[in-house]
Design a protein around this motif. Structure first.
Motif, PDB file in Angstrom:
ATOM      1  N   ALA A  98       0.838  -1.202   0.000  1.00 27.51           N
ATOM      2  CA  ALA A  98       0.000   0.000   0.000  1.00 27.51           C
ATOM      3  C   ALA A  98       0.870   1.248   0.000  1.00 27.51           C
ATOM      4  O   ALA A  98       2.038   1.204   0.387  1.00 27.51           O
ATOM      5  CB  ALA A  98      -0.900  -0.004   1.227  1.00 27.51           C
ATOM      6  N   ASP A  99       0.267   2.373  -0.395  1.00 23.28           N
ATOM      7  CA  ASP A  99       1.017   3.626  -0.442  1.00 23.28           C
ATOM      8  C   ASP A  99       1.109   4.320   0.914  1.00 23.28           C
ATOM      9  O   ASP A  99       1.719   5.371   1.032  1.00 23.28           O
ATOM     10  CB  ASP A  99       0.454   4.563  -1.509  1.00 23.28           C
ATOM     11  N   ALA A 100       0.521   3.741   1.945  1.00 17.52           N
ATOM     12  CA  ALA A 100       0.651   4.224   3.326  1.00 17.52           C
ATOM     13  C   ALA A 100       0.418   3.034   4.248  1.00 17.52           C
ATOM     14  O   ALA A 100      -0.147   2.016   3.834  1.00 17.52           O
ATOM     15  CB  ALA A 100      -0.357   5.329   3.607  1.00 17.52           C
ATOM     16  N   ASN A 101       0.833   3.148   5.486  1.00 16.01           N
ATOM     17  CA  ASN A 101       0.665   2.062   6.450  1.00 16.01           C
ATOM     18  C   ASN A 101      -0.810   1.929   6.818  1.00 16.01           C
ATOM     19  O   ASN A 101      -1.366   2.829   7.460  1.00 16.01           O
ATOM     20  CB  ASN A 101       1.512   2.354   7.693  1.00 16.01           C
ATOM     21  N   PRO A 102      -1.475   0.839   6.442  1.00 14.08           N
ATOM     22  CA  PRO A 102      -2.902   0.703   6.715  1.00 14.08           C
ATOM     23  C   PRO A 102      -3.214   0.523   8.206  1.00 14.08           C
ATOM     24  O   PRO A 102      -4.358   0.683   8.619  1.00 14.08           O
ATOM     25  CB  PRO A 102      -3.309  -0.533   5.915  1.00 14.08           C
ATOM     26  N   GLN A 103      -2.224   0.212   8.989  1.00 12.11           N
ATOM     27  CA  GLN A 103      -2.441   0.028  10.427  1.00 12.11           C
ATOM     28  C   GLN A 103      -2.459   1.365  11.159  1.00 12.11           C
ATOM     29  O   GLN A 103      -3.245   1.558  12.075  1.00 12.11           O
ATOM     30  CB  GLN A 103      -1.346  -0.870  10.998  1.00 12.11           C
ATOM     31  N   THR A 104      -1.596   2.294  10.745  1.00  9.63           N
ATOM     32  CA  THR A 104      -1.480   3.562  11.462  1.00  9.63           C
ATOM     33  C   THR A 104      -1.958   4.770  10.664  1.00  9.63           C
ATOM     34  O   THR A 104      -2.195   5.826  11.234  1.00  9.63           O
ATOM     35  CB  THR A 104      -0.011   3.815  11.863  1.00  9.63           C
ATOM     36  N   ASP A 105      -2.083   4.633   9.366  1.00  6.46           N
ATOM     37  CA  ASP A 105      -2.409   5.777   8.511  1.00  6.46           C
ATOM     38  C   ASP A 105      -3.474   5.402   7.477  1.00  6.46           C
ATOM     39  O   ASP A 105      -3.366   5.748   6.308  1.00  6.46           O
ATOM     40  CB  ASP A 105      -1.120   6.250   7.817  1.00  6.46           C
ATOM     41  N   TYR A 106      -4.501   4.687   7.915  1.00  4.93           N
ATOM     42  CA  TYR A 106      -5.509   4.140   7.011  1.00  4.93           C
ATOM     43  C   TYR A 106      -6.179   5.211   6.148  1.00  4.93           C
ATOM     44  O   TYR A 106      -6.490   4.974   4.989  1.00  4.93           O
ATOM     45  CB  TYR A 106      -6.566   3.364   7.793  1.00  4.93           C
ATOM     46  N   ALA A 107      -6.399   6.405   6.711  1.00  4.72           N
ATOM     47  CA  ALA A 107      -7.082   7.470   5.970  1.00  4.72           C
ATOM     48  C   ALA A 107      -6.300   7.902   4.725  1.00  4.72           C
ATOM     49  O   ALA A 107      -6.882   8.435   3.784  1.00  4.72           O
ATOM     50  CB  ALA A 107      -7.310   8.677   6.872  1.00  4.72           C
ATOM     51  N   ASN A 108      -4.986   7.658   4.705  1.00  2.00           N
ATOM     52  CA  ASN A 108      -4.170   8.072   3.567  1.00  2.00           C
ATOM     53  C   ASN A 108      -3.803   6.939   2.621  1.00  2.00           C
ATOM     54  O   ASN A 108      -2.985   7.120   1.732  1.00  2.00           O
ATOM     55  CB  ASN A 108      -2.898   8.761   4.074  1.00  2.00           C
TER      56      ASN A 108
END
Length: 182
Positions: A98-108
């Protein structure tokens, strides 16, 4: 002479220690396809030390560095410490890129591809989303006989051949130099 041979062996060892590049593709049951490449070391049917991941979904590249992790049923989330589990055997895959960490930055998280097998929470599922404006390109399925996974080593020149050539030229040069000195 010993220095030249030692240097040639060192060069051969360093050149052959580089990671392999693998090309992968997944075709969803509905015909949509995702493809890309990654680097790592093949150990049996698992790719270890996965890095340098590039993904294209429906003709659009995922942008930026991609985060990689594996699904953890115990934590009910993506485990970045364990890293992605990528295999030549589709039934062993457990990863998200993913282009951002889905655990800590899911909104992005705007672009991602995950492929999980045997999870008590997710089951066996492959999902891709590419939000290049309006998030209308997505694909989801439970891997079936209609879906296909392929992970193969990308064709690259053999670095050991280059090292052998360099070592041979070094030996020829050393012999030539020694003859001139004699």
């Amino acid at each position: 002479m010993k220095k030249i041979i030692s240097a040639a062996i060192l060069v051969a060892a360093c050149v052959s220690a580089h990671a392999e590049t693998f090309n992968f593709s997944y075709t969803f049951a509905d015909g949509q396809a995702i493809s890309g490449s990654l680097s790592g070391h093949l150990n049996g049917d698992l790719v270890e030390s996965v890095s340098d991941v590039h993904i294209n979904f429906g003709g659009v590249d995922f942008s930026g560095a991609l985060f990689g992790a594996s699904w953890s049923d115990a934590a009910v989330n993506w485990n970045s410490a364990a890293g992605p589990v990528v295999s030549t055997n589709a039934a062993k895959n457990n990863f998200i890129f993913a282009d951002a960490n889905p655990q800590t930055d899911y909104a992005n998280v705007n672009n991602y591809f995950y492929f999980v097998n045997g999870s008590s929470v997710l089951g066996s599922e492959a999902f891709a989303l590419n939000c290049h404006g309006n998030c209308d390109q997505l694909a989801l399925d439970n891997p079936t006989g209609n879906a296909t996974w392929s992970l193969v080593a990308a064709p690259v020149p053999e670095p050991t051949s280059i090292a052998m050539l360099m070592a041979g030229l070094g030996v020829v040069g050393a012999v030539s130099r020694r003859r001139r000195q004699a």
